[in-house]
Design a protein around this motif. Structure first.
Motif, PDB file in Angstrom:
ATOM      1  N   LEU A  51       0.831  -1.206   0.000  1.00  0.00           N
ATOM      2  CA  LEU A  51       0.000   0.000   0.000  1.00  0.00           C
ATOM      3  C   LEU A  51       0.863   1.253   0.000  1.00  0.00           C
ATOM      4  O   LEU A  51       0.620   2.187  -0.772  1.00  0.00           O
ATOM      5  CB  LEU A  51      -0.919  -0.012   1.225  1.00  0.00           C
ATOM      6  N   TRP A  52       1.869   1.275   0.836  1.00  0.00           N
ATOM      7  CA  TRP A  52       2.746   2.454   0.886  1.00  0.00           C
ATOM      8  C   TRP A  52       3.518   2.622  -0.418  1.00  0.00           C
ATOM      9  O   TRP A  52       3.699   3.743  -0.901  1.00  0.00           O
ATOM     10  CB  TRP A  52       3.713   2.333   2.073  1.00  0.00           C
ATOM     11  N   TYR A  53       3.967   1.516  -0.985  1.00  0.00           N
ATOM     12  CA  TYR A  53       4.670   1.591  -2.271  1.00  0.00           C
ATOM     13  C   TYR A  53       3.751   2.157  -3.351  1.00  0.00           C
ATOM     14  O   TYR A  53       4.160   3.002  -4.159  1.00  0.00           O
ATOM     15  CB  TYR A  53       5.155   0.187  -2.658  1.00  0.00           C
ATOM     16  N   THR A  54       2.501   1.711  -3.373  1.00  0.00           N
ATOM     17  CA  THR A  54       1.540   2.198  -4.364  1.00  0.00           C
ATOM     18  C   THR A  54       1.236   3.675  -4.143  1.00  0.00           C
ATOM     19  O   THR A  54       1.122   4.450  -5.103  1.00  0.00           O
ATOM     20  CB  THR A  54       0.246   1.374  -4.296  1.00  0.00           C
ATOM     21  N   LEU A  55       1.105   4.083  -2.892  1.00  0.00           N
ATOM     22  CA  LEU A  55       0.847   5.495  -2.580  1.00  0.00           C
ATOM     23  C   LEU A  55       2.014   6.378  -3.025  1.00  0.00           C
ATOM     24  O   LEU A  55       1.802   7.499  -3.515  1.00  0.00           O
ATOM     25  CB  LEU A  55       0.597   5.661  -1.084  1.00  0.00           C
ATOM     26  N   ILE A  56       3.231   5.885  -2.870  1.00  0.00           N
ATOM     27  CA  ILE A  56       4.398   6.666  -3.310  1.00  0.00           C
ATOM     28  C   ILE A  56       4.375   6.838  -4.828  1.00  0.00           C
ATOM     29  O   ILE A  56       4.641   7.920  -5.355  1.00  0.00           O
ATOM     30  CB  ILE A  56       5.698   5.982  -2.848  1.00  0.00           C
ATOM     31  N   ASN A  57       4.047   5.758  -5.540  1.00  0.00           N
ATOM     32  CA  ASN A  57       3.911   5.855  -6.998  1.00  0.00           C
ATOM     33  C   ASN A  57       2.846   6.878  -7.383  1.00  0.00           C
ATOM     34  O   ASN A  57       3.039   7.683  -8.299  1.00  0.00           O
ATOM     35  CB  ASN A  57       3.564   4.483  -7.586  1.00  0.00           C
ATOM     36  N   LEU A  58       1.726   6.844  -6.679  1.00  0.00           N
ATOM     37  CA  LEU A  58       0.644   7.786  -6.963  1.00  0.00           C
ATOM     38  C   LEU A  58       1.077   9.215  -6.664  1.00  0.00           C
ATOM     39  O   LEU A  58       0.784  10.139  -7.442  1.00  0.00           O
ATOM     40  CB  LEU A  58      -0.586   7.414  -6.127  1.00  0.00           C
ATOM     41  N   ALA A  59       1.781   9.411  -5.564  1.00  0.00           N
ATOM     42  CA  ALA A  59       2.209  10.750  -5.169  1.00  0.00           C
ATOM     43  C   ALA A  59       3.154  11.368  -6.195  1.00  0.00           C
ATOM     44  O   ALA A  59       3.163  12.599  -6.373  1.00  0.00           O
ATOM     45  CB  ALA A  59       2.881  10.695  -3.796  1.00  0.00           C
ATOM     46  N   PHE A  60       3.937  10.544  -6.877  1.00  0.00           N
ATOM     47  CA  PHE A  60       4.878  11.060  -7.865  1.00  0.00           C
ATOM     48  C   PHE A  60       4.325  10.999  -9.292  1.00  0.00           C
ATOM     49  O   PHE A  60       5.079  11.105 -10.258  1.00  0.00           O
ATOM     50  CB  PHE A  60       6.197  10.301  -7.775  1.00  0.00           C
ATOM     51  N   TYR A  94      -6.606   2.277 -17.632  1.00  0.00           N
ATOM     52  CA  TYR A  94      -7.175   0.986 -18.039  1.00  0.00           C
ATOM     53  C   TYR A  94      -8.374   0.603 -17.177  1.00  0.00           C
ATOM     54  O   TYR A  94      -9.384   0.139 -17.685  1.00  0.00           O
ATOM     55  CB  TYR A  94      -6.098  -0.094 -17.956  1.00  0.00           C
ATOM     56  N   PHE A  95      -8.264   0.812 -15.854  1.00  0.00           N
ATOM     57  CA  PHE A  95      -9.317   0.410 -14.938  1.00  0.00           C
ATOM     58  C   PHE A  95     -10.072   1.589 -14.336  1.00  0.00           C
ATOM     59  O   PHE A  95     -10.919   1.389 -13.460  1.00  0.00           O
ATOM     60  CB  PHE A  95      -8.739  -0.435 -13.795  1.00  0.00           C
ATOM     61  N   GLY A  96      -9.769   2.791 -14.762  1.00  0.00           N
ATOM     62  CA  GLY A  96     -10.441   3.946 -14.195  1.00  0.00           C
ATOM     63  C   GLY A  96     -10.074   4.134 -12.736  1.00  0.00           C
ATOM     64  O   GLY A  96      -8.923   3.948 -12.329  1.00  0.00           O
ATOM     65  N   SER A  97     -11.065   4.464 -11.914  1.00  0.00           N
ATOM     66  CA  SER A  97     -10.803   4.724 -10.495  1.00  0.00           C
ATOM     67  C   SER A  97     -10.382   3.471  -9.738  1.00  0.00           C
ATOM     68  O   SER A  97      -9.845   3.567  -8.632  1.00  0.00           O
ATOM     69  CB  SER A  97     -12.059   5.317  -9.845  1.00  0.00           C
ATOM     70  N   SER A  98     -10.616   2.290 -10.309  1.00  0.00           N
ATOM     71  CA  SER A  98     -10.201   1.044  -9.651  1.00  0.00           C
ATOM     72  C   SER A  98      -8.734   0.721  -9.894  1.00  0.00           C
ATOM     73  O   SER A  98      -8.212  -0.240  -9.308  1.00  0.00           O
ATOM     74  CB  SER A  98     -11.062  -0.126 -10.150  1.00  0.00           C
ATOM     75  N   GLY A  99      -8.061   1.506 -10.732  1.00  0.00           N
ATOM     76  CA  GLY A  99      -6.676   1.222 -11.074  1.00  0.00           C
ATOM     77  C   GLY A  99      -5.758   1.207  -9.866  1.00  0.00           C
ATOM     78  O   GLY A  99      -4.829   0.390  -9.794  1.00  0.00           O
ATOM     79  N   PHE A 100      -6.013   2.100  -8.914  1.00  0.00           N
ATOM     80  CA  PHE A 100      -5.166   2.148  -7.718  1.00  0.00           C
ATOM     81  C   PHE A 100      -5.226   0.831  -6.959  1.00  0.00           C
ATOM     82  O   PHE A 100      -4.191   0.289  -6.546  1.00  0.00           O
ATOM     83  CB  PHE A 100      -5.596   3.303  -6.810  1.00  0.00           C
ATOM     84  N   VAL A 101      -6.438   0.300  -6.774  1.00  0.00           N
ATOM     85  CA  VAL A 101      -6.597  -0.947  -6.023  1.00  0.00           C
ATOM     86  C   VAL A 101      -5.951  -2.110  -6.765  1.00  0.00           C
ATOM     87  O   VAL A 101      -5.285  -2.958  -6.157  1.00  0.00           O
ATOM     88  CB  VAL A 101      -8.092  -1.226  -5.768  1.00  0.00           C
ATOM     89  N   VAL A 102      -6.125  -2.149  -8.088  1.00  0.00           N
ATOM     90  CA  VAL A 102      -5.534  -3.236  -8.872  1.00  0.00           C
ATOM     91  C   VAL A 102      -4.005  -3.183  -8.797  1.00  0.00           C
ATOM     92  O   VAL A 102      -3.340  -4.210  -8.643  1.00  0.00           O
ATOM     93  CB  VAL A 102      -6.008  -3.172 -10.333  1.00  0.00           C
ATOM     94  N   PHE A 103      -3.458  -1.965  -8.883  1.00  0.00           N
ATOM     95  CA  PHE A 103      -2.007  -1.816  -8.793  1.00  0.00           C
ATOM     96  C   PHE A 103      -1.512  -2.191  -7.399  1.00  0.00           C
ATOM     97  O   PHE A 103      -0.439  -2.788  -7.247  1.00  0.00           O
ATOM     98  CB  PHE A 103      -1.627  -0.372  -9.134  1.00  0.00           C
ATOM     99  N   TRP A 104      -2.271  -1.836  -6.382  1.00  0.00           N
ATOM    100  CA  TRP A 104      -1.933  -2.222  -5.010  1.00  0.00           C
ATOM    101  C   TRP A 104      -1.905  -3.744  -4.885  1.00  0.00           C
ATOM    102  O   TRP A 104      -0.957  -4.320  -4.324  1.00  0.00           O
ATOM    103  CB  TRP A 104      -2.946  -1.593  -4.059  1.00  0.00           C
ATOM    104  N   LEU A 105      -2.926  -4.416  -5.402  1.00  0.00           N
ATOM    105  CA  LEU A 105      -2.962  -5.878  -5.334  1.00  0.00           C
ATOM    106  C   LEU A 105      -1.812  -6.503  -6.121  1.00  0.00           C
ATOM    107  O   LEU A 105      -1.250  -7.522  -5.709  1.00  0.00           O
ATOM    108  CB  LEU A 105      -4.303  -6.385  -5.873  1.00  0.00           C
ATOM    109  N   LEU A 106      -1.455  -5.887  -7.249  1.00  0.00           N
ATOM    110  CA  LEU A 106      -0.312  -6.386  -8.025  1.00  0.00           C
ATOM    111  C   LEU A 106       0.966  -6.297  -7.198  1.00  0.00           C
ATOM    112  O   LEU A 106       1.761  -7.251  -7.155  1.00  0.00           O
ATOM    113  CB  LEU A 106      -0.162  -5.583  -9.317  1.00  0.00           C
ATOM    114  N   ASN A 107       1.177  -5.180  -6.536  1.00  0.00           N
ATOM    115  CA  ASN A 107       2.382  -5.017  -5.716  1.00  0.00           C
ATOM    116  C   ASN A 107       2.374  -5.951  -4.518  1.00  0.00           C
ATOM    117  O   ASN A 107       3.429  -6.465  -4.106  1.00  0.00           O
ATOM    118  CB  ASN A 107       2.500  -3.561  -5.272  1.00  0.00           C
TER     119      ASN A 107
END
Length: 453
Positions: free
Chosen positions: A311-320, A327-340
């Motif tokens: 989650l923190w890694y994904t948030l850092i990516n989002l912050a930068f 591809y997934f719209g607003s769900s992209g963050f959650v999908v990327f989090w699950l991938l990480n």
């Protein structure tokens, strides 16, 4: 088994109590002597002879092991780069819709001649069944080819008509179009595909333009009116043919480089840090827990830790500014989090199972090897590497990178396969950890000594 475990617990608790009481007692005579002997000797003093003899196993052998590992890891990594200048497996497609026209015929013939003169050329495909711009776009987006060079229908006749009718709106870029998707692999496209195509096609188009202008001027040599008409379209005479490059899925986020390269190394190294943290908990309580409780605790604590760090890694990516909504719209963050999260589990749980067996003494060696094995089989395109490195298809980093490109840029989706492989690595890591932990607990019960590697 419960009885034996209770005996181990009692014995262990007694040792802990004894250790605590010992720490509270005043220093013994032996401890006082040791304190008086601190910092008394030089390196070559005879009292240091025994200690000096231990340096070989403490320093020299580990350095030799590290040097051998360095050779192995760097040979693996540089081996993945050594054939990078060989582009004969990089497929690109050329399609001539200018049937019967000189532009299409001349361009295709020129590419074939260039290929014959240079053995290290792209794998040009001239027989793909593409009949339109839409077909060409779909061909690239479906990753059937790294690029499609499309000669437009009636390219020759459109130029001829523009010259004879003086059509000022004629666009030289409409004759030939190059479609590609840099987000598929920005390094391969920018360093191999585009330079090779441009170096071949641009001179051919320039020469074709010069020849076409010369032929036209010769045909109207005594016809001043035709020349004046043609001058209403100056680009038809000066540069009638040009290549229009269209990046269908641009790699347009600089910070996303971290998400598909170095960021993955950080996920792996932090997974190692999580194991070290959880190992501290094992030192505190695993001697008191039954095997089932140990396995449940290790599983839940590891997965929660990976989920939190992902989650923190994904948030850092989002912050930068890494885009996650294409591809997934607003769900992209959650999908990327699950991938990480799955990536950390896929690289971290096998580490845990191995370290449970060999201990942290050898942990650094395997950590380095695990990093290089994953990096060497994932950071580059398989079309540029020797076939040996296709082992990367089965390793976590390749699938994380491919899935990240889909989530961030919208490249062709292989997410089912990507998540499937990562989850299989997680399951393998858990099964390995369960098996080795059970073996260690049974061994500790036989010896009566709780050992944490």
């Amino acid at each position: 088994m419960d009885k034996h475990e209770d005996e181990v617990v009692i014995e262990t608790e007694g040792l802990h109590t004894l250790s605590a009481e010992t720490q509270q007692d005043p220093p013994t005579t032996q401890q006082q002597q040791q304190q008086q002997q601190l910092y008394r000797y030089g390196f070559w003093d005879k009292e240091m002879a025994k200690t000096r003899s231990m340096l070989f196993s403490a320093i020299v052998l580990p350095l030799v092991y590290t040097a051998l590992l360095l050779w192995l890891c760097l040979s693996l990594f540089y081996g993945s780069l050594i054939t990078n200048n060989t582009i004969s497996k990089v497929r690109v497609t050329a399609v001539n819709l200018d049937v019967g026209g000189s532009v299409g015929r001349g361009l295709i013939s020129g590419i074939e001649a260039a290929n014959a003169a240079n053995p290290n050329h792209l794998d040009w495909d001239f027989g793909s069944p593409l009949g339109s711009d839409e077909d060409a776009r779909s061909w690239v987006l479906d990753e059937q080819s790294w690029a499609v060079l499309l000669v437009s229908a009636n390219a020759s006749s459109a130029l001829t008509r523009a010259l004879h009718d003086g059509i000022a709106s004629y666009n030289p870029l409409g004759a030939v179009t190059l479609y590609y998707a840099s987000a598929r692999n920005q390094i391969t496209v920018s360093s191999k595909v585009l330079p090779s195509i441009l170096a071949t096609v641009n001179p051919l188009l320039s020469q074709a333009g010069v020849n076409n202008t010369a032929i036209f001027l010769a045909s109207v040599d005594s016809n001043g009116g035709a020349l004046q008409t043609a001058l209403r379209c100056p680009q038809c005479l000066a540069a009638p043919l040009a290549l229009n490059s269209v990046d269908l899925i641009p790699f347009d986020s600089a910070t996303a480089n971290g998400s598909v390269t170095v960021g993955l190394i950080s996920l792996l190294t932090f997974a190692f840090s999580i194991f070290q943290i959880l190992r501290g908990a094992a030192l505190l309580m695993s001697a008191q827990l039954r095997l089932k409780s140990v396995l449940v605790f290790r599983t839940i604590s590891s997965l929660i830790a990976y989920l939190f760090m992902a989650l923190w890694y994904t948030l850092i990516n989002l912050a930068f500014g890494v885009p996650m909504q294409r591809y997934f719209g607003s769900s992209g963050f959650v999908v990327f989090w699950l991938l990480n999260f799955c990536t950390m589990g896929a690289v971290g749980l096998p580490l845990e199972s191995l370290f449970t067996f060999v201990g942290l003494k050898w942990g650094g060696y395997f950590l380095s090897f695990w990093i290089f094995v994953n990096v060497s089989g994932a950071f580059n395109s398989f079309d540029l590497m020797s076939d040996f490195f296709q082992y990367g298809y089965a390793f976590p980093f390749y699938h994380t990178i491919q899935a990240a490109r889909t989530i961030i840029f919208g490249t062709k989706s292989h997410l089912g396969l990507n998540f499937g492989v990562l989850i299989l690595w997680m399951i393998a890591g858990l099964l390995g950890m369960y098996t080795i932990t059970a073996w260690r607990v049974k061994r500790n019960l036989r010896t009566g000594i709780h050992v944490v590697p």
